[in-house]
Design a protein around this motif. Sequence first.
Motif, mmCIF file in Angstrom:
data_model
loop_
_atom_site.group_PDB
_atom_site.id
_atom_site.type_symbol
_atom_site.label_atom_id
_atom_site.label_comp_id
_atom_site.label_asym_id
_atom_site.label_seq_id
_atom_site.Cartn_x
_atom_site.Cartn_y
_atom_site.Cartn_z
ATOM 1 N N VAL A 481 0.838 -1.200 0.000
ATOM 2 C CA VAL A 481 0.000 0.000 0.000
ATOM 3 C C VAL A 481 0.876 1.254 0.000
ATOM 4 O O VAL A 481 0.554 2.248 -0.670
ATOM 5 C CB VAL A 481 -0.950 -0.006 1.209
ATOM 6 C CG1 VAL A 481 -1.824 1.236 1.214
ATOM 7 C CG2 VAL A 481 -1.825 -1.257 1.200
ATOM 8 N N ALA A 482 2.003 1.226 0.716
ATOM 9 C CA ALA A 482 2.893 2.388 0.761
ATOM 10 C C ALA A 482 3.528 2.645 -0.602
ATOM 11 O O ALA A 482 3.581 3.787 -1.072
ATOM 12 C CB ALA A 482 3.965 2.187 1.824
ATOM 13 N N VAL A 483 4.007 1.602 -1.260
ATOM 14 C CA VAL A 483 4.593 1.776 -2.591
ATOM 15 C C VAL A 483 3.520 2.230 -3.583
ATOM 16 O O VAL A 483 3.766 3.101 -4.427
ATOM 17 C CB VAL A 483 5.260 0.478 -3.060
ATOM 18 C CG1 VAL A 483 5.706 0.589 -4.515
ATOM 19 C CG2 VAL A 483 6.464 0.154 -2.186
ATOM 20 N N ALA A 484 2.318 1.660 -3.488
ATOM 21 C CA ALA A 484 1.229 2.082 -4.380
ATOM 22 C C ALA A 484 0.895 3.551 -4.175
ATOM 23 O O ALA A 484 0.615 4.271 -5.139
ATOM 24 C CB ALA A 484 -0.005 1.213 -4.138
ATOM 25 N N THR A 485 0.920 4.011 -2.928
ATOM 26 C CA THR A 485 0.667 5.433 -2.667
ATOM 27 C C THR A 485 1.729 6.292 -3.320
ATOM 28 O O THR A 485 1.436 7.328 -3.929
ATOM 29 C CB THR A 485 0.641 5.685 -1.147
ATOM 30 O OG1 THR A 485 -0.355 4.853 -0.540
ATOM 31 C CG2 THR A 485 0.319 7.137 -0.854
ATOM 32 N N GLY A 486 2.993 5.885 -3.214
ATOM 33 C CA GLY A 486 4.057 6.625 -3.885
ATOM 34 C C GLY A 486 3.894 6.645 -5.388
ATOM 35 O O GLY A 486 4.180 7.654 -6.047
ATOM 36 N N VAL A 487 3.416 5.543 -5.955
ATOM 37 C CA VAL A 487 3.176 5.502 -7.406
ATOM 38 C C VAL A 487 2.108 6.515 -7.795
ATOM 39 O O VAL A 487 2.261 7.252 -8.789
ATOM 40 C CB VAL A 487 2.764 4.082 -7.842
ATOM 41 C CG1 VAL A 487 2.264 4.088 -9.274
ATOM 42 C CG2 VAL A 487 3.940 3.116 -7.699
ATOM 43 N N LEU A 488 1.020 6.577 -7.035
ATOM 44 C CA LEU A 488 -0.043 7.531 -7.350
ATOM 45 C C LEU A 488 0.466 8.966 -7.280
ATOM 46 O O LEU A 488 0.142 9.798 -8.135
ATOM 47 C CB LEU A 488 -1.215 7.348 -6.391
ATOM 48 C CG LEU A 488 -2.000 6.036 -6.495
ATOM 49 C CD1 LEU A 488 -3.201 6.064 -5.551
ATOM 50 C CD2 LEU A 488 -2.466 5.781 -7.914
ATOM 51 N N LEU A 489 1.262 9.270 -6.264
ATOM 52 C CA LEU A 489 1.772 10.630 -6.124
ATOM 53 C C LEU A 489 2.757 10.961 -7.234
ATOM 54 O O LEU A 489 2.714 12.052 -7.825
ATOM 55 C CB LEU A 489 2.435 10.790 -4.759
ATOM 56 C CG LEU A 489 1.522 10.617 -3.534
ATOM 57 C CD1 LEU A 489 2.330 10.656 -2.255
ATOM 58 C CD2 LEU A 489 0.437 11.678 -3.512
ATOM 59 N N GLY A 490 3.666 10.037 -7.534
ATOM 60 C CA GLY A 490 4.626 10.285 -8.608
ATOM 61 C C GLY A 490 3.961 10.402 -9.962
ATOM 62 O O GLY A 490 4.349 11.241 -10.780
ATOM 63 N N ALA A 491 2.957 9.578 -10.213
ATOM 64 C CA ALA A 491 2.232 9.681 -11.483
ATOM 65 C C ALA A 491 1.490 11.003 -11.582
ATOM 66 O O ALA A 491 1.424 11.617 -12.655
ATOM 67 C CB ALA A 491 1.260 8.510 -11.621
#
Length: 652
Positions: A481-491
């Motif tokens: 979930v933490a990595v997915a959150t970072g992906v959403l923010l970076g995207a």
Amino acid sequence: MSVEGWKTILVLGGIRSGKSEFAESLVADAPVVRYIATAGEGDPEDTEWATRLAAHRARRPGSWTSEETAGEPRRLADVISSAEPNETLLVDDLGGWVTVLLDPDHQPADDLATVAELAEAIGSCAARVVLVSPEVGLSLVPTTPLGRAFTDALGAVNRAVADACDSVVLVVAGQPVPLKPAAVPPTAAAPSVAAAPATGTASVGSGSSPDDVEPTPEVQLPDVLTHTPPVAPNQEPGNPWAAPTMALPMVSTGLVIQPGMELPMPDEYAGPQAVDRLATLDVPGAGLGVLDRVVGFAAATQGTSTPQAWGSVRVLLLHGDHAGGASAGAVAGESARRAAQARAGRGALARLAAESGASLQVVDTPAAAPIEDGPALTVDQVESALRYGWRLAEQAADAGVQLLVLAACGAGTEAAAAAVLAATAGAEPPAVLGRVFTDAGAIDDAAWMIRCAAVRDALHRTRHSPRGAKDVLSELGGGDVAVATGVLLGATARRVPVLLDGPVGMAAGMVSRDLAGQARHWCLLADHGGHPAVRLAADVLGLNPLLDLRMDLGEGANALVALPLLRSVLALAAALPVHPSLVGDEALDEPATPETAPVDTAPDEDDDDVEPGPTTEPDRDAEPDFVEPEPAGPGPTSTEPDAQPASGWRAG
């Protein structure tokens, strides 16, 4: 010139060289900037000096905060050492600081000790620091004792500060020249998501065999891509897919991801314009129906009213297990087997990606500890995982990817997502936990109850804990979930839309609201899959699922099933012409409208009394062939068609 990968930087330059302007450009887009002014006010009668100070103040944005250290030069080290990680400091300049340091009012003092304290504070500072200093070592040796003392002291300060900084830039005639690059460029290696067991084996149970699992030595940015079509970086000028990331606070290990970040929003005009344009196309009836939302979404994220179908798509498969009761009922080693399958190009997700021409990247995330007993991740692991996910999105954007599909596989992911939803949306665990099925397809109620109990105990354990984004990720969310959150923010920062599918992506969307509320506007939900957690999160985030197929092929696979349909809709909307009735007669070379149509010049057999000719007009007094009957009962007072359908669409 842009300087990247720095945490502390010294900007040197001569008088009027442009060093201050360059230093200010380095922090222009930082959300939190503290401007440290070191110089005193000077002689009240020195108008030229007052003008210089006023020009410096006028260039500072109103959102910056200013602080004066001229009264006590030793306080500069205290200000730098006490700065928070989410801050950015701009110190302008060290020449003024040395002037105050040498002032007789501040003597006697141990100037060497003060300089050493400053260098130590810079080296250990948690914030980003930009320091400006004059470079006077290239001039002639001053002829006065005071002048020599100043140049000697400033030279020593510049050397000490340069040694403590990551980067040093010399500005000559407005042109920055790098003297000391950052030790680790930002693109050299991905930040390691440390402190967690980083192997491909499952962390739940002991029934997995080493031969069944592909081991991974450490958690890092994977280079393995399967089914990768040739993709040229999409970097044409003006292309919204290639927009650079906005400047954000950086530290030596990467970005400072903090609540309240201001990230880009989709184009608020392009989406409605694209939907309005659909009403003019040469399609019958209501046209695309509810799929017009796909066109509006693509238009807003691409910044044009005629969006194109996504050509380059990348699937990010996040693999991470959750220990404890969250994974009750999961087969030990099953998630690792599926991740290994995807790496080898096998399995449902890999085959669907290949059919869609999408690249597939398998990403190992830190394993999460049992949430009923303690935090799923440490605070440092959360920070590293967020930056790691951001870098994954950045890497995709740099490769020209136009759409990211977020997928996940791991034991206990549904329970972790349910815990996040319970903490962020106030949901009850039984209401958002889906049923547990065995390998034979039977419902496992005992495992479902264990998962509910684990989430309930975790919520009870954290009932007095803060509910900030990073707190939720640390206590309940876990690595995926933490990595997915970072992906959403970076995207979001790179203006790359994300296709969500499943509880992990939706839980990440819930957490990202606290960090950057703009992220949800770059997300598209293809199908809720009948999952209660996805339905609740979609309702909270305002994401209406496009389809209701109720497939359960695994998180990410359902989205790939819908992807060809979405692409077809976009391709159709971009290629169809405007309906002939909405285009001028001359442009279409079509028969004229009835009002201006010429009358048939050939005589009819039954109309012997009518003289043929182009100017013949119909008898307007003749009885019409058909008369609209009056309604027999209550009804509309007019039978004339509306000027425009109430739905906004062209009538079929």
